[in-house]
Scaffold this motif. Sequence first.
Motif, PDB file in Angstrom:
ATOM      1  N   LEU A 398       0.432  -0.668  -0.406  1.00  0.00           N
ATOM      2  CA  LEU A 398      -0.254   0.072   0.050  1.00  0.00           C
ATOM      3  C   LEU A 398       1.318   1.108  -0.097  1.00  0.00           C
ATOM      4  CD1 LEU A 398      -2.310   1.888   0.469  1.00  0.00           C
ATOM      5  CD2 LEU A 398      -2.582   1.218   2.738  1.00  0.00           C
ATOM      6  N   GLU A 400       0.251   5.551   0.343  1.00  0.00           N
ATOM      7  CA  GLU A 400      -0.626   6.170   0.526  1.00  0.00           C
ATOM      8  C   GLU A 400      -0.336   7.688  -0.003  1.00  0.00           C
ATOM      9  OE1 GLU A 400      -4.044   5.954   3.646  1.00  0.00           O
ATOM     10  OE2 GLU A 400      -1.644   4.402   4.539  1.00  0.00           O
ATOM     11  N   ASN A 519      -1.192  -1.623  -5.428  1.00  0.00           N
ATOM     12  CA  ASN A 519      -1.875  -0.653  -4.158  1.00  0.00           C
ATOM     13  C   ASN A 519      -1.491   0.772  -3.907  1.00  0.00           C
ATOM     14  OD1 ASN A 519      -4.279  -0.289  -2.286  1.00  0.00           O
ATOM     15  ND2 ASN A 519      -3.376  -1.746  -0.543  1.00  0.00           N
ATOM     16  N   LYS A 521      -3.348   4.822  -3.005  1.00  0.00           N
ATOM     17  CA  LYS A 521      -4.746   4.987  -2.129  1.00  0.00           C
ATOM     18  C   LYS A 521      -3.830   6.369  -1.972  1.00  0.00           C
ATOM     19  CE  LYS A 521      -6.777   2.377   0.938  1.00  0.00           C
ATOM     20  NZ  LYS A 521      -7.661   2.843   2.546  1.00  0.00           N
ATOM     21  N   ASP A 522      -4.832   7.644  -2.915  1.00  0.00           N
ATOM     22  CA  ASP A 522      -4.532   9.062  -3.128  1.00  0.00           C
ATOM     23  C   ASP A 522      -5.243   9.806  -2.633  1.00  0.00           C
ATOM     24  OD1 ASP A 522      -2.647  10.924  -4.389  1.00  0.00           O
ATOM     25  OD2 ASP A 522      -2.478  10.266  -6.434  1.00  0.00           O
ATOM     26  N   SER A 523      -5.187  11.221  -2.354  1.00  0.00           N
ATOM     27  CA  SER A 523      -5.537  11.964  -1.285  1.00  0.00           C
ATOM     28  C   SER A 523      -5.396  13.191  -1.900  1.00  0.00           C
ATOM     29  CB  SER A 523      -5.851  12.085  -0.403  1.00  0.00           C
ATOM     30  OG  SER A 523      -6.485  11.137   0.529  1.00  0.00           O
ATOM     31  N   TYR A 550     -11.272  -0.368  -8.336  1.00  0.00           N
ATOM     32  CA  TYR A 550     -11.296   1.357  -8.555  1.00  0.00           C
ATOM     33  C   TYR A 550     -11.907   2.028  -7.980  1.00  0.00           C
ATOM     34  CZ  TYR A 550     -10.027   5.801 -11.174  1.00  0.00           C
ATOM     35  OH  TYR A 550      -9.437   6.639 -11.659  1.00  0.00           O
ATOM     36  N   ARG A 552     -12.553   6.079  -7.247  1.00  0.00           N
ATOM     37  CA  ARG A 552     -13.071   7.345  -7.439  1.00  0.00           C
ATOM     38  C   ARG A 552     -14.336   8.207  -6.926  1.00  0.00           C
ATOM     39  NH1 ARG A 552     -11.086   9.922 -12.691  1.00  0.00           N
ATOM     40  NH2 ARG A 552     -13.287   9.935 -13.303  1.00  0.00           N
ATOM     41  N   TYR A 564     -10.059  12.202  -4.853  1.00  0.00           N
ATOM     42  CA  TYR A 564      -9.757  10.624  -3.351  1.00  0.00           C
ATOM     43  C   TYR A 564      -9.759   9.528  -4.924  1.00  0.00           C
ATOM     44  CZ  TYR A 564      -9.351   6.360  -0.790  1.00  0.00           C
ATOM     45  OH  TYR A 564      -9.438   5.250   0.070  1.00  0.00           O
ATOM     46  N   ARG A 565      -8.930   8.497  -4.937  1.00  0.00           N
ATOM     47  CA  ARG A 565      -8.569   7.478  -5.733  1.00  0.00           C
ATOM     48  C   ARG A 565      -8.451   6.534  -5.200  1.00  0.00           C
ATOM     49  NH1 ARG A 565      -4.515   8.029 -10.026  1.00  0.00           N
ATOM     50  NH2 ARG A 565      -3.462   8.702  -8.109  1.00  0.00           N
ATOM     51  N   HIS A 566      -8.558   5.092  -5.121  1.00  0.00           N
ATOM     52  CA  HIS A 566      -8.770   3.757  -4.160  1.00  0.00           C
ATOM     53  C   HIS A 566      -8.182   2.820  -5.794  1.00  0.00           C
ATOM     54  CE1 HIS A 566      -8.317   0.530  -1.357  1.00  0.00           C
ATOM     55  NE2 HIS A 566      -6.753   1.016  -1.934  1.00  0.00           N
TER      56      HIS A 566
END
Length: 602
Positions: A398, A400, A519, A521-523, A550, A552, A564-566
Motif C-alpha cells: 500500500l 498512500e 495498491n 490510495k491518493d487524496s 478502482y 474515485r 480521492y482514488r483507491h
Amino acid sequence: MTVTAYTQLPDCQINDYRTYVKFNGNKLVERTEISLQINSAKGTDYAEIEIPYTKGNSIKELEAGIYDLLGNEIRSLKRKDITHANAFSYDQFHSDDMVLSFELIHNRYPYVLKYSYQEEVNDFLYLAYWVPRRYEKVPVKSASLELELPKGIDAQVYEQGVDSANVQHFSDKDVYKWEVEDASYVERERFGPQYRELQNKVVIIPEHFCYGLDGSSHSWKSFGEWLSRLKAYQGNLSETEKTKVRQLTSNCKSELEKIDVLYKYMQDNTRYINVSLDIGGLQPESAQYVCTNKYGDCKALSNYMQAMLNEVGIPSIYTAVFAGRNPVKVKEAYPSQQFNHVILCVPMANDTIWLECTDNTSPFNHLGTFTQNRKVLLIDDENSKLAITPALKIDDVLNEYNTHVNVAKDGEVTMYSTARLQGYYFDYLKGLDDGLAEREKLDYLEELEMFEQADIQDYEINRLHRDSSYLNLSVDAKLNGIIEPIGSRVLLKPLRPFYIKLDKPEKRTQELRFNYPYNVKDSIAIELPRNIKNVSGIKSIHIESDYGSYKRVISTEENKLSIYRHIIINAGSYQMDDYEKVYQFIKSCSNAELQKGMITYQ
C-alpha cells in the motif's frame, strides 16, 4: 516498364550458425562456426567478436577471416590481433570468467565475416544451452545444433519453439540434430514473461555431470545434495569472529533476538561485492574469507551469516532463488541450475525467517519485490527440496499519498505531497546513497515517475528505523501542464495517473503476469483562485472485479476540488482464457484515470 523492388537489409545478419557438441562421458567438446554478413557501417559493432570462456577451459582451433559475397578471402585473422582478458563487469570485483576478443573490420559493404573455434570443457552443468537467435535486430538465416552422445548416457532434453531433433542411432553413439531456418526472435509483450523465457531454445541436461564435483540432476534433492557438497567446509569462522559472535548474543533472551543481532552485525560490518571465482561462481567464498575481507557476494555473505548462526546453535538453510522484479519461472520438471541469487532461510518453531544478506538497508526478515513469491531451492544435504518464499500481500504494497495543489491567479501551479511508500518504491528508495550528488538523487526520484509533470524543488525521505518496511517521502514541486485556462474555465489534466497499456486481446499470445499486487490510495486537494461552479468530465466512479478494484470520489467546496482514488490490482498469472477479462478491467481503470476535468468558475 520494369519495376525493381529493393529490400532494406539489416545492418548485420547471420547467414549460418552451426554448433557441434561431442560428449565422451567425461569431457565436453563444442565447436562453433558462424558466418555473419556486415551490410553497413552501423553493423561493424557486430564485427567486434567476443568469445567468453572460463579459466581451466580452453579455446582452440580459432580461425577467422573477411570474405566478399562471392566467397573470396579478403583478409584473415592474425594471432597478434587476438586478446585474452578477464571478463569483468560493472558489478564484479573478481571473476574467473575470461573473454577472447578480436575484430575484423572492412571498409566496403556488404562483406562476410566467418569465424570458428573449438572449446574443451571439463566442468559442465549442461551438455548444450542453444538459442538459435539471441538478438532482435540480427536475423539468423540458418542455424543448427548437432549433439553426439555415447550409448547409455542419460539426459533430459528441453525444446521450446523448435522442431524435434532428427536422431541417428549407431552401435556406440546417438547423434541428435536440430535445424532452424529464419530463426525468429520473440518479443516480450507487456507484462509478459521475461525475454529469456520466450526465446526458442534447446537445453540438454545430463543426469550425471561434473562441475567441480560429480553431481546428479536426477531430482531436486540430488541437485541440492551436490550444491551442499560444493559449499561444504566453507563455514569455518575465524576464532576471533567466533568470540565476537558469542559476545554479541550472550545477553539475548530468544533465538529470534540472536538472529536479529547477528543479521544487523553482518549488515553493519560487511558489504556486497560480486566475487565470481572458482567453479563458475557457484561455490561460495569461505566464512573466514568474509571475516578477513569484510565483503562478499550473495553466496559468501549468506554462507557467512549461516556460519554465525551455526556458532550459536541455530540451524539455517542456504537457499538459491531467481531474483528480480520480473523473474524467470523455475521449470520444476528439469532439476538444474536455474537461479541467480542466494538468500538464507531460518526455520523457526512458529514461523520462517528469510534473510537477504547482500542489502545493508534491508529490514530484518524482509524479501520485498526482489525475491518474494518465488520457487527456491533449499540446499540442505539430503533434505534439499523446492519451496516458495512468502508472497507480498495487498497491505504490504500500500502506497498512500496526500497532495495539496495550489493554482495561483497568475497561473503558477505548485504542489506539496507527502507519501507513505511500501513495496517497490520502498525497495528502490531505501538504499538511496547519501554519497550521491543531489542531482543524481533527483534523477533516481524522477525515474519512479510518481510526479510526471513535476519540477521538484525540494524533497525529504524519512525512515523511522532500520527495520521499518516503509518510508515517508515529502515533495515540493512546481507543476507543469496540468491546468490549462480556457476563457472563464480551466481544463484539469490528470495528476500522477495510474495507466497500464496492455496488448489488445486479439494480438496477445503470452501469459500475463502481475508478479506482486498494486495498491495506491491518493487524496488530492486542488485549491483554485476562484470558487467552483461545476466540474464536468471527471466523475465519481467505482469498479469491482476479480482482478482488483478502482474507486474515485469527486467533491467540491468553494474554491477547492478534492479527488480521492483507491486502485488495487491483484497479483496473478493469467493465461489467454482469462486475458480478455483482465484487459477490460485494466482498460476501464486506465480510461477513468486519463479523463480530463473541465472546471467552470462562478
